[in-house]
Enzyme design. Structure first.
Site, mmCIF file in Angstrom:
data_model
loop_
_atom_site.group_PDB
_atom_site.id
_atom_site.type_symbol
_atom_site.label_atom_id
_atom_site.label_comp_id
_atom_site.label_asym_id
_atom_site.label_seq_id
_atom_site.Cartn_x
_atom_site.Cartn_y
_atom_site.Cartn_z
ATOM 1 N N LYS A 1 85.643 -10.881 94.548
ATOM 2 C CA LYS A 1 84.779 -9.731 94.763
ATOM 3 C C LYS A 1 83.277 -10.058 94.648
ATOM 4 C CE LYS A 1 86.191 -5.326 93.584
ATOM 5 N NZ LYS A 1 86.652 -4.353 92.601
ATOM 6 N N ARG B 1 82.526 -7.976 80.721
ATOM 7 C CA ARG B 1 81.700 -7.409 81.795
ATOM 8 C C ARG B 1 80.244 -7.866 81.726
ATOM 9 N NH1 ARG B 1 84.077 -3.715 84.912
ATOM 10 N NH2 ARG B 1 86.118 -2.984 84.262
ATOM 11 N N HIS C 1 78.493 -18.788 94.351
ATOM 12 C CA HIS C 1 79.538 -19.143 93.390
ATOM 13 C C HIS C 1 80.645 -18.082 93.438
ATOM 14 C CE1 HIS C 1 81.747 -20.351 89.988
ATOM 15 N NE2 HIS C 1 81.382 -19.343 89.216
ATOM 16 N N ASP D 1 99.465 -5.650 85.283
ATOM 17 C CA ASP D 1 99.734 -5.093 86.597
ATOM 18 C C ASP D 1 99.145 -6.009 87.686
ATOM 19 O OD1 ASP D 1 100.569 -3.189 88.490
ATOM 20 O OD2 ASP D 1 98.536 -2.365 88.557
ATOM 21 N N GLU E 1 83.071 -29.132 83.439
ATOM 22 C CA GLU E 1 83.252 -28.702 82.054
ATOM 23 C C GLU E 1 84.579 -29.199 81.523
ATOM 24 O OE1 GLU E 1 84.365 -24.606 81.227
ATOM 25 O OE2 GLU E 1 86.212 -25.588 81.839
ATOM 26 N N CYS F 1 79.766 -23.482 85.434
ATOM 27 C CA CYS F 1 80.175 -23.631 86.835
ATOM 28 C C CYS F 1 79.089 -24.206 87.747
ATOM 29 C CB CYS F 1 80.645 -22.287 87.383
ATOM 30 S SG CYS F 1 82.101 -21.652 86.556
#
Lengths: 131, 348
Positions: free
Chosen positions: B239, B199, B234, B28, B80, B112
């Protein structure tokens, strides 16, 4: 496909655009030469070619040599740089419909080809539109 | 006084929208766009990689620095996605810039944060007086496995910074590093795509390390969020930077100039460094900027920069990051994207 040793010898031109200017008549050679084809002089001073210019002519390659098969179709052009030197190279980041004689382009550092999955990666210059 | 004397950014022109990826995997798109605050990401062309982007970003940094590249005593690339497993990216970079042979170089990896590691080391060598100029680059053509959540964000870009003691555009006021061992994201030898802890990459990883590094550097320097005109965190998605900013007491206006991720994606080692370039593009003399990176594995590097009068002289000498991001874009369909990213296996 260049050998690693030939590629290595061409690094000053492929990476840094190093050329030579005849001290006799001022003609610029890229890559450098030992004898000036215009005046016969053997005296040169190091210089660099201009990094931007305009497209003199171009074509789109649909049936490329083996190292470039995955890149087809792609554009090749002869570009007259701002110092008068004319060089051949791929023109990228440009839709074919926007290719035109006289279009301003500049040099950019890109991958040119690679020797299969395990061999040397060959870097050098291509042309991109001057924005 | 030591600091940044020149900076440059490079972003490929190709983009793919979240909808295009979602269409292929039956997910979605609106919920991904809302959840990750992402609209599209940059995609490297087959002839662009960490080395080519590093060279172009560094050439732009040299233009702004106005130095002789032969005086660059150290050149480091953090990534990387170094094109070779064995053969340095940094040698190609230094050779292309004209910094060889009297130049120290190394390829760094730390997910990162490899880019800010390079900045940290180059800056420190200049400060110690070991070299006149140092170059630190963060660049990646990061890959997400087909159908994985990372595929929506893994992007390409590079940012380069030259450090010196004179003619700074931003002086280094403080540095700080915070690091623990954290298995939140990894890629084993010979594996093409990374794996991650879902998560788990959030609370104990990203948020813990960034908040600790930000609080650590503010405590060390005696500063608080109100002392900063801008902050860059970063940006693995849209969000997280706003959420971590809220936790630390920064507002949206401080974050937004360096927040590129919604149109750029996560450029891994280039992520927060590119945010710094776009912030410098609009900063005024006297502005104080906080930069906090994050690399899985895991750690954060933090820097406080104070912008000088010279910023107004140099910012127009090379393309500005937002301009690169917003112009000459080409949108790819998934098939072309899959070809460009070598996701299609051809017969040998």
């Amino acid at each position: 496909m260049p050998t690693p040793s030939r590629y290595w010898r061409e690094i000053p031109q492929r990476y840094r655009y190093e050329a030579s200017r005849c001290t006799g008549c001022g003609k610029i050679f890229f890559p450098p030469r030992l004898v000036c084809s215009a005046c016969g002089s053997r005296e040169f001073e190091p210089t660099k070619i201009a990094e931007a210019g305009k497209v003199m002519t171009y074509t789109v390659i649909h049936t490329p040599p083996q190292p470039f098969v995955d890149q087809a179709p792609y554009a090749m052009g002869i570009v007259e740089l701002d110092d008068g030197v004319r060089i051949t190279g791929q023109i990228v980041d440009c839709d074919f419909s926007e290719l035109a004689v006289g279009k301003r382009v500049r040099l950019e550092f890109r991958r040119i080809s690679q020797d299969g999955k395990a061999g040397v990666i060959f870097y050098g210059y291509k042309f991109v539109p001057e924005i | 006084m030591v600091g940044i004397i020149g900076y440059g950014a490079y972003i490929p022109r190709n983009r793919i929208k979240v909808e295009e990826i979602a269409k292929v995997w039956g997910t979605d798109a609106p919920s991904y766009k809302r959840g990750l605050m992402l609209e599209e990401k940059s995609v490297p062309a087959p002839d662009q990689d960490t080395i080519t982007m590093s060279v172009e970003a560094s050439r732009r940094a040299i233009r702004r620095a106005g130095i002789n590249p032969a005086e660059i005593g150290a050149a480091y690339i953090g990534s990387e996605s170094h094109p070779y497993a064995v053969k340095p990216s940094g040698t190609v970079l230094a050779e292309a810039l004209g910094a060889t042979p009297e130049c120290h170089t190394a390829d760094l990896e730390f997910a990162c944060k490899a880019g800010t590691e390079c900045m940290f080391i180059a800056l420190s060598l200049v400060e110690a007086g070991r070299i006149k100029y140092g170059l630190g680059v963060g660049a990646d053509t990061s890959q997400g496995a087909p159908g994985d959540a990372l595929e929506y964000s893994a992007a390409a870009g590079a940012a380069a910074f030259i450090f010196g003691k004179e003619n700074c555009v931003a002086v280094s006021e403080e540095t700080y590093a915070y690091m623990t061992d954290m298995p939140d994201f990894w890629r084993r030898e010979y594996q093409y795509y990374p794996q991650h802890g879902g998560r788990f990459t959030g609370e104990p990883a990203y948020f813990t390390h960034i908040t600790a590094a930000a609080r650590g550097i503010m405590k060390k320097s005696g500063t608080s969020p109100k002392d900063f005109a801008y902050v860059i965190f970063h940006q693995p998605n849209g969000k997280f930077p706003f959420k971590v900013g809220q936790i630390l007491g920064f507002n949206k206006a401080q974050i937004e100039p360096g927040w590129l991720v919604n149109k750029l994606g996560n450029t891994y080692s280039g992520s927060s460094p590119l945010g710094l370039t776009s912030t410098l593009d609009i900063a005024k003399p006297g502005d104080r900027i906080l930069l906090v990176s994050y690399g899985s594995g895991a750690g954060s590097d933090a820097f406080i920069w104070k912008v000088t009068d010279r910023i107004d002289e140099v910012r127009d000498l090379a393309p500005k990051t937002r301009d690169i991001l917003d112009t000459n874009k080409k949108y790819l369909e998934y098939g072309e994207y899959a070809k460009f990213r070598h996701k299609i296996l051809k017969a040998e």
